[in-house]
Design an enzyme around this catalytic site. Structure first.
Site, PDB file in Angstrom:
ATOM      1  N   GLY A  39       0.792  -1.223   0.000  1.00  0.00           N
ATOM      2  CA  GLY A  39       0.000   0.000   0.000  1.00  0.00           C
ATOM      3  C   GLY A  39       0.818   1.263   0.000  1.00  0.00           C
ATOM      4  O   GLY A  39       0.313   2.350  -0.286  1.00  0.00           O
ATOM      5  N   GLY A 175       4.120  25.586   5.031  1.00  0.00           N
ATOM      6  CA  GLY A 175       3.577  25.100   3.765  1.00  0.00           C
ATOM      7  C   GLY A 175       2.071  24.979   3.810  1.00  0.00           C
ATOM      8  O   GLY A 175       1.529  24.294   4.676  1.00  0.00           O
ATOM      9  N   GLY A 177       0.072  23.732   1.362  1.00  0.00           N
ATOM     10  CA  GLY A 177      -0.447  22.818   0.349  1.00  0.00           C
ATOM     11  C   GLY A 177      -1.514  21.940   0.978  1.00  0.00           C
ATOM     12  O   GLY A 177      -2.042  22.243   2.055  1.00  0.00           O
ATOM     13  N   ILE A 179      -1.347  18.986   2.500  1.00  0.00           N
ATOM     14  CA  ILE A 179      -1.003  18.444   3.816  1.00  0.00           C
ATOM     15  C   ILE A 179      -1.127  19.518   4.892  1.00  0.00           C
ATOM     16  O   ILE A 179      -1.719  19.311   5.951  1.00  0.00           O
ATOM     17  CB  ILE A 179       0.412  17.845   3.805  1.00  0.00           C
ATOM     18  CG1 ILE A 179       0.462  16.604   2.913  1.00  0.00           C
ATOM     19  CG2 ILE A 179       0.867  17.488   5.218  1.00  0.00           C
ATOM     20  CD1 ILE A 179       1.856  16.076   2.651  1.00  0.00           C
ATOM     21  N   GLY A 265       6.545  19.848   0.662  1.00  0.00           N
ATOM     22  CA  GLY A 265       6.699  18.998  -0.508  1.00  0.00           C
ATOM     23  C   GLY A 265       7.449  17.714  -0.207  1.00  0.00           C
ATOM     24  O   GLY A 265       7.813  17.432   0.932  1.00  0.00           O
ATOM     25  N   ARG A 266       7.683  16.937  -1.256  1.00  0.00           N
ATOM     26  CA  ARG A 266       8.316  15.629  -1.123  1.00  0.00           C
ATOM     27  C   ARG A 266       9.408  15.478  -2.180  1.00  0.00           C
ATOM     28  O   ARG A 266       9.384  16.150  -3.210  1.00  0.00           O
ATOM     29  CB  ARG A 266       7.267  14.518  -1.269  1.00  0.00           C
ATOM     30  CG  ARG A 266       6.163  14.616  -0.230  1.00  0.00           C
ATOM     31  CD  ARG A 266       5.123  13.517  -0.415  1.00  0.00           C
ATOM     32  NE  ARG A 266       5.665  12.187  -0.150  1.00  0.00           N
ATOM     33  CZ  ARG A 266       5.766  11.661   1.079  1.00  0.00           C
ATOM     34  NH1 ARG A 266       5.377  12.353   2.132  1.00  0.00           N
ATOM     35  NH2 ARG A 266       6.246  10.445   1.240  1.00  0.00           N
ATOM     36  N   HIS A 439     -33.178  16.366  -7.181  1.00  0.00           N
ATOM     37  CA  HIS A 439     -33.379  17.421  -6.199  1.00  0.00           C
ATOM     38  C   HIS A 439     -33.897  16.819  -4.894  1.00  0.00           C
ATOM     39  O   HIS A 439     -34.760  15.949  -4.920  1.00  0.00           O
ATOM     40  CB  HIS A 439     -34.408  18.439  -6.712  1.00  0.00           C
ATOM     41  CG  HIS A 439     -34.764  19.490  -5.700  1.00  0.00           C
ATOM     42  ND1 HIS A 439     -33.925  20.543  -5.422  1.00  0.00           N
ATOM     43  CD2 HIS A 439     -35.864  19.639  -4.903  1.00  0.00           C
ATOM     44  CE1 HIS A 439     -34.487  21.309  -4.503  1.00  0.00           C
ATOM     45  NE2 HIS A 439     -35.670  20.778  -4.170  1.00  0.00           N
TER      46      HIS A 439
END
Length: 460
Positions: A39, A175, A177, A179, A265-266, A439
């Site tokens: 995973g 950061g 972003g 995350i 970031g990564r 609806h």
């Protein structure tokens, strides 16, 4: 276990395990080489556990609704460890599910760290595996900043923050972003004093400007302090806390908090794989690939976070499918089109989007229009008290081609796919506008946005 395969996959994350299963479906004999649990980071220490925690935060926040009904709540016994355990249970269950799927599809799994020895040959410890094709799907790791080195004690990565069993009293997040925004929402929900620091002048730099502005208003109401256009320059321990110096508009500010989350970031996991010995070309750490994710060495492919495409699990999965379909001679579509990649941010309200923003469209010289329909105009949104947000569609003024869409609001990460499907199917605004939507549903806001672009919205 065999030692000769049609395809060997380095990494069992969303790219690797999907590629291996697809290879088996196409009649190829695959093996997956993985040093950790099936995973990958996404399932074990990313997408899945974080969404479990976000769901717990949303439930915790619903206490205010119960109190408005007259219910008396005592939160003094709250134990964040139960939230942590819930996230681990979700991750473990799905990891076991991936292991089952690999076994069901007759995919061999070799535990260990693989290294490329030669074209078609991988070393795993003392063993060697031969394969006609190799897929590099080793993912990425949190990026650090000089002077803000991650120790997973006081300075945390996105992995370290998922391992917390108690919530800090205060935290600074570097950061804004996906995350950073998600954990700002989670921790502020559980009572942590949260401060966001972002170098760019937007709360969500990759996204639409109007979405960012509206989300900032929501975060301000939640008392999440944000410093935009600010750079962190120094980090020092001080009396059991961290003292962070930031620069904004030429001025210095000192912030203090118990913890620091570095979410800037990564970086691709490409070191130590043996890329250089095979002559596999890289640029800025990313592996260079062709139309079907082939590297510069025949028979070697690369997908997911190790290549310079959006670092998203669903992107890695699709790239894996394309790679194995190509090696199986199935003539798949070429590289994923950038404007057909959806993204989601799971704070509250959620953000979902794809394609061009207004800024992108203007930079590309497109003559574009925009249709923005507020959630408060949709009956379901009012009925369930989810009126914060809007649906925004960017379209070509002349042809009404859909260029992009950006949604801020409840279930935005689900709703965005109707508009993306329309774009991928080469439908126009009028096709969404004319389709009957049940609806009351939140998806009526999508219909009304399309109608607004056509000039005949009803509920605005």
């Amino acid at each position: 276990m065999e030692t000769r395969y049609d395809v060997a996959v380095l990494g069992a994350g969303p790219g690797g395990y999907v590629a291996a299963i697809r290879a088996s479906q196409l009649g190829l004999k695959p093996v997956v080489i993985e040093k950790a649990e099936p995973g990958g980071v996404c399932l074990n220490w990313g997408c899945i556990p974080s969404k479990a925690i976000i769901n717990q935060a949303k439930i915790f926040n619903s206490g205010a609704i119960l109190e408005a009904m007259g219910v008396k709540l005592d939160k003094s016994g709250f134990n964040y460890n139960t939230v942590y355990e819930k996230s681990r249970a979700a991750a473990d269950r799905l990891s076991q599910g991936v292991a089952f799927l690999l076994k069901k599809n007759k995919v061999d799994v070799l535990k260990g760290e693989g290294k490329l020895l030669a074209p078609g040959k991988i070393g795993v410890g003392k063993e060697e595996v031969e394969a006609s094709n190799i897929i590099i799907a080793t993912g990425s790791s949190p990026r650090s900043i000089p002077g803000f080195e991650i120790d997973e004690e006081s300075i945390l990565s996105s992995t370290g923050i998922l391992k917390l069993k108690t919530v800090p009293k205060s935290i600074i997040i570097l950061g804004a972003g996906a995350i950073g925004l998600e954990f700002a929402y989670v921790l502020s929900s559980f009572g942590t004093r949260v401060t966001l620091v972002e170098m760019l002048d937007s709360l969500f730099p990759p996204g639409d400007a109007e979405v960012s502005t509206a989300l900032k208003r929501v975060f301000d109401k939640r008392k999440v302090e944000s410093f935009l256009g600010a750079k962190a320059t120094d980090c020092q321990p001080k009396k059991g806390q961290l003292s962070i110096t930031i620069e904004q508009d030429g001025k210095s500010h000192t912030l203090q908090a118990e913890k620091l989350l570095v979410a800037v970031g990564r970086k691709p996991n490409t070191e130590g794989l043996g890329l250089e010995s095979l002559g596999i070309k890289t640029e800025k750490g990313f592996i260079v690939t062709g139309d079907y994710y082939q590297t510069t060495v025949k028979g070697v492919y690369a997908i997911g976070d190790v290549i310079n495409t959006p670092l998203l699990a669903h992107v890695a999965s699709k790239e894996g499918e394309i790679a194995v379909e190509h090696m199986a001679g199935k003539n798949p579509e070429k590289r994923i089109k950038a404007d057909e990649i959806p993204y989601g941010v799971y704070c509250e309200p959620q953000i979902g989007g794809f394609g061009l923003t207004e800024k992108d469209a203007a930079a590309a010289g497109r003559e574009f229009g925009k249709a923005v329909f507020p959630y408060r105009g949709a009956g379901k949104a009012v009925a369930v008290d989810e009126v914060e947000g809007f649906v925004k569609i960017i379209y070509d003024k002349k042809t009404k081609e859909i260029l992009g869409a950006h949604i801020l609001g409840a279930e935005a990460t689900e709703l965005i796919h109707e508009i993306l499907l329309a774009k991928k199917s080469e439908l126009l605004l009028e096709d969404i506008a004319a389709m009957i939507h049940a609806h009351p549903t939140l998806s009526e806001a999508v219909m009304e946005a399309a109608r607004l672009g056509e000039g005949w919205a009803i509920h605005i």
